[in-house]
Design an enzyme around this catalytic site. Structure first.
Site, PDB file in Angstrom:
ATOM      1  N   TYR A   1     -11.934 -83.630   5.864  1.00 10.51           N
ATOM      2  CA  TYR A   1     -10.952 -82.362   6.232  1.00 10.51           C
ATOM      3  C   TYR A   1     -10.097 -81.759   4.916  1.00 10.51           C
ATOM      4  O   TYR A   1      -9.942 -82.657   4.126  1.00 10.51           O
ATOM      5  CB  TYR A   1      -9.890 -82.911   6.996  1.00 10.51           C
ATOM      6  CG  TYR A   1     -10.242 -83.018   8.583  1.00 10.51           C
ATOM      7  CD1 TYR A   1     -10.198 -81.563   9.067  1.00 10.51           C
ATOM      8  CD2 TYR A   1     -10.426 -84.034   9.303  1.00 10.51           C
ATOM      9  CE1 TYR A   1     -10.694 -81.584  10.463  1.00 10.51           C
ATOM     10  CE2 TYR A   1     -10.787 -84.096  10.794  1.00 10.51           C
ATOM     11  CZ  TYR A   1     -10.848 -82.740  11.348  1.00 10.51           C
ATOM     12  OH  TYR A   1     -11.143 -82.520  12.650  1.00 10.51           O
TER      13      TYR A   1
ATOM     14  N   GLU B   1      -7.857 -79.107   5.784  1.00  9.67           N
ATOM     15  CA  GLU B   1      -6.874 -78.216   6.579  1.00  9.67           C
ATOM     16  C   GLU B   1      -5.986 -77.613   5.317  1.00  9.67           C
ATOM     17  O   GLU B   1      -5.380 -78.392   4.502  1.00  9.67           O
ATOM     18  CB  GLU B   1      -6.293 -78.799   7.411  1.00  9.67           C
ATOM     19  CG  GLU B   1      -6.832 -78.739   8.821  1.00  9.67           C
ATOM     20  CD  GLU B   1      -6.534 -79.558   9.590  1.00  9.67           C
ATOM     21  OE1 GLU B   1      -6.919 -80.820   9.275  1.00  9.67           O
ATOM     22  OE2 GLU B   1      -5.992 -79.347  10.600  1.00  9.67           O
TER      23      GLU B   1
ATOM     24  N   ASP C   1     -15.574 -53.700  10.495  1.00 13.07           N
ATOM     25  CA  ASP C   1     -16.632 -55.059  10.671  1.00 13.07           C
ATOM     26  C   ASP C   1     -17.915 -54.781   9.929  1.00 13.07           C
ATOM     27  O   ASP C   1     -18.456 -54.015  10.737  1.00 13.07           O
ATOM     28  CB  ASP C   1     -16.504 -55.197  12.185  1.00 13.07           C
ATOM     29  CG  ASP C   1     -17.410 -56.648  12.569  1.00 13.07           C
ATOM     30  OD1 ASP C   1     -18.210 -56.808  11.740  1.00 13.07           O
ATOM     31  OD2 ASP C   1     -17.379 -56.838  13.713  1.00 13.07           O
TER      32      ASP C   1
ATOM     33  N   THR D   1     -19.813 -61.292   8.565  1.00  9.08           N
ATOM     34  CA  THR D   1     -20.466 -62.538   8.952  1.00  9.08           C
ATOM     35  C   THR D   1     -21.123 -62.734   7.605  1.00  9.08           C
ATOM     36  O   THR D   1     -20.985 -61.847   6.767  1.00  9.08           O
ATOM     37  CB  THR D   1     -21.642 -62.477   9.933  1.00  9.08           C
ATOM     38  OG1 THR D   1     -22.482 -61.438   9.821  1.00  9.08           O
ATOM     39  CG2 THR D   1     -21.001 -62.543  11.353  1.00  9.08           C
TER      40      THR D   1
ATOM     41  N   LYS E   1     -26.150 -62.510   7.885  1.00 14.04           N
ATOM     42  CA  LYS E   1     -27.246 -61.538   8.395  1.00 14.04           C
ATOM     43  C   LYS E   1     -27.560 -60.851   6.982  1.00 14.04           C
ATOM     44  O   LYS E   1     -28.595 -61.499   6.348  1.00 14.04           O
ATOM     45  CB  LYS E   1     -26.173 -60.327   9.071  1.00 14.04           C
ATOM     46  CG  LYS E   1     -25.711 -61.065  10.447  1.00 14.04           C
ATOM     47  CD  LYS E   1     -25.196 -59.910  11.140  1.00 14.04           C
ATOM     48  CE  LYS E   1     -24.704 -60.566  12.623  1.00 14.04           C
ATOM     49  NZ  LYS E   1     -23.330 -60.926  12.628  1.00 14.04           N
TER      50      LYS E   1
ATOM     51  N   ARG F   1     -24.306 -69.444   7.650  1.00 11.63           N
ATOM     52  CA  ARG F   1     -23.855 -68.892   8.876  1.00 11.63           C
ATOM     53  C   ARG F   1     -22.468 -69.108   9.001  1.00 11.63           C
ATOM     54  O   ARG F   1     -21.725 -70.043   8.848  1.00 11.63           O
ATOM     55  CB  ARG F   1     -24.432 -69.656  10.370  1.00 11.63           C
ATOM     56  CG  ARG F   1     -24.066 -68.829  11.565  1.00 11.63           C
ATOM     57  CD  ARG F   1     -25.109 -69.578  12.577  1.00 11.63           C
ATOM     58  NE  ARG F   1     -26.422 -68.991  12.381  1.00 11.63           N
ATOM     59  CZ  ARG F   1     -26.784 -67.782  12.797  1.00 11.63           C
ATOM     60  NH1 ARG F   1     -25.886 -67.160  13.617  1.00 11.63           N
ATOM     61  NH2 ARG F   1     -27.981 -67.293  12.821  1.00 11.63           N
TER      62      ARG F   1
HETATM   63  N1  DSN Z   1     -25.171 -61.504  17.559  1.00 16.67           N
HETATM   64  C1  DSN Z   1     -25.079 -60.558  16.640  1.00 16.67           C
HETATM   65  C2  DSN Z   1     -25.877 -59.482  16.630  1.00 16.67           C
HETATM   66  O1  DSN Z   1     -27.234 -59.629  17.118  1.00 16.67           O
HETATM   67  O2  DSN Z   1     -25.579 -58.222  16.346  1.00 16.67           O
HETATM   68  C3  DSN Z   1     -23.611 -59.886  16.417  1.00 16.67           C
HETATM   69  O3  DSN Z   1     -22.845 -60.996  16.574  1.00 16.67           O
END
Ligand code: DSN
Length: 420
Positions: free
Chosen positions: A54, A56, A200, A226, A229, A235
């Site tokens: 942990y 935190e 975003d 995120t 990607k 992730r």
């Molecule tokens: N699931 C993602 C996408 O495919 O764009 C977005 O969160």
């Protein structure tokens, strides 16, 4: 403690994992625009003993003893992220992009405040105000859309919506928008109505990292993303911001919306950020854009219409409204030929969200496999031919064989890299 190999301890989970390695390696041409394959060093960081602890709080201010090494790792992740994105501050603790957006909103706003965001079917995300999501439930969301003629986000439309609704915050950044985002334009609109500007960049963060897409700073106040990607890391999520928002962002993540950080994931993020600063990643990112252009050429040659006529980034949005096939049917048809894409609404789509009139196709994962323009042009043409001839079984068979050859020719992992 009884240590065993996973294969002995849990043969069912082990078998499913082995099957998934096989699916990724040799059974599917991965073209979901939000997916990618991480290198061994990211897998190692994620599968590490950091999961045991942990932590935190934040580096230097933890609620638990024994966080010396966690502090080192989280600081590396934060410093690297700030350097890559030219941000004053980074919070690398959000467990996901949705968690990042939740905390980013609540860092500046109260429930009930007004946000202006994109229509979901025009490229937005559930967390940009959809009614089934916390965002639409807790905030007073209004929307702006794509211009029906140009199929791009145009200043006049966004300004009109902003003047009409007078939002506290404007959201830009999309999950299915194939064009470059004009941050200066969004800043001008935000200033006009005295709103904060948030972007975003979940989909495009790898491209932003290397300059293949403009950086949202300094125009945006807060940026979420995120980390798995196009940036090809562990992730999870992240929030970047200007210094004046740093303290509020941190407390909106912890303690407001999350507890203990997933330190093994944060280590994976740190490793990915190091990778993203290498010249090889710049080449990779450039290749994503070239590959998408080649995909566009292949589709265009077969007479396939794409939203806005093409792409500036890592994805295309195929418009099937003039074809005799829905997005759902096209997704299923392509999957049978081992090409994995997702059905996706197109702007002004007459079909419901579980059917849709489009498919979204991305190139980051195949670019990681080492494919280049020649392969992507061919794949674009194969997709085009299939959706134009959904009943042609010989064609489907032939395409499936070509896909298998491509997968063999561009291996993903050596066994030793993912063996367990
Ligand atoms: N699931 C993602 C996408 O495919 O764009 C977005 O969160």
């Amino acid at each position: 403690m009884d240590h065993q190999n996973l294969s002995e301890a849990d043969p069912e989970v082990h078998k499913a994992l082995k099957n998934e390695i096989e699916r990724q390696e040799s059974e599917s041409l991965e073209m979901i625009a939000s997916e990618n394959f991480v290198p061994k060093q990211v897998l190692q960081a994620q599968g590490s003993v950091l999961t045991n602890k942990y932590a935190e709080g934040y580096p230097g201010k933890r609620y638990y003893a024994g966080c010396e090494h966690h502090d080192k790792i989280e600081n590396l992740a934060r410093e690297r992220a700030c350097k890559i994105f030219n941000a004053d501050h980074a919070n690398v603790q959000p467990h996901s992009g949705s968690q990042a957006n939740f905390a980013a909103y609540f860092s500046q706003l109260d429930a009930g405040d007004k946000i202006l965001g994109p229509v979901l079917s025009h490229g937005g995300h559930l967390t940009h105000g959809h009614g089934v999501n916390f965002s639409g439930d807790l905030f007073d969301f209004e929307t702006y859309g794509i211009n029906e003629e140009t199929e791009r986000f145009e200043k006049r439309d966004i300004l009109e919506a902003a003047r009409e609704h007078d939002p506290d915050l404007i959201v830009c950044g999309y999950s299915a928008y194939p064009r470059e985002i004009d941050f200066e334009m969004f800043r001008e609109v935000a200033d006009e109505v005295n709103a904060l500007l948030m972007c975003d960049i979940a989909h495009i963060s790898g491209l932003v990292a290397t300059g293949e897409h403009p950086n949202p700073f300094p125009e945006c106040d807060i940026v979420t993303t995120t980390t798995h990607k196009s940036i090809r890391g562990a992730r999870g999520g992240m929030i970047l911001c200007k210094e004046e928002y740093a303290e509020d962002v941190d407390s909106a993540v912890f303690p407001y919306s999350q507890g203990g950080p997933l330190m093994h994931q944060i280590a994976g993020k740190a490793v990915c950020f190091k990778e993203a600063m290498k010249p090889e990643f710049k080449e990779y990112s450039e290749q994503i854009v070239k590959n998408t252009q080649a995909l566009v050429e292949g589709l265009r040659k077969e007479g396939i219409r794409m939203v806005s006529g093409g792409s500036d980034n890592h994805l295309v949005l195929v418009d099937l409204r003039e074809e005799e096939i829905t997005g759902k049917e096209a997704e299923e048809l392509l999957e049978k030929a081992n090409i994995v894409v997702n059905k996706n609404a197109v702007p002004y789509d007459p079909e419901p969200p579980m059917v849709t009139s489009g498919i979204r196709i991305g190139t980051p994962a195949l670019t990681t496999r080492g494919m280049s323009e020649e392969e992507l042009r061919e794949i674009g043409a194969m997709i085009g031919k299939l959706v134009k001839n959904p009943e042609d079984r010989d064609l489907a068979e032939q395409i499936s064989e070509t896909v298998s050859k491509l997968l063999d020719e561009f291996p993903l992992y050596e066994d030793s890299e993912v063996e367990f």
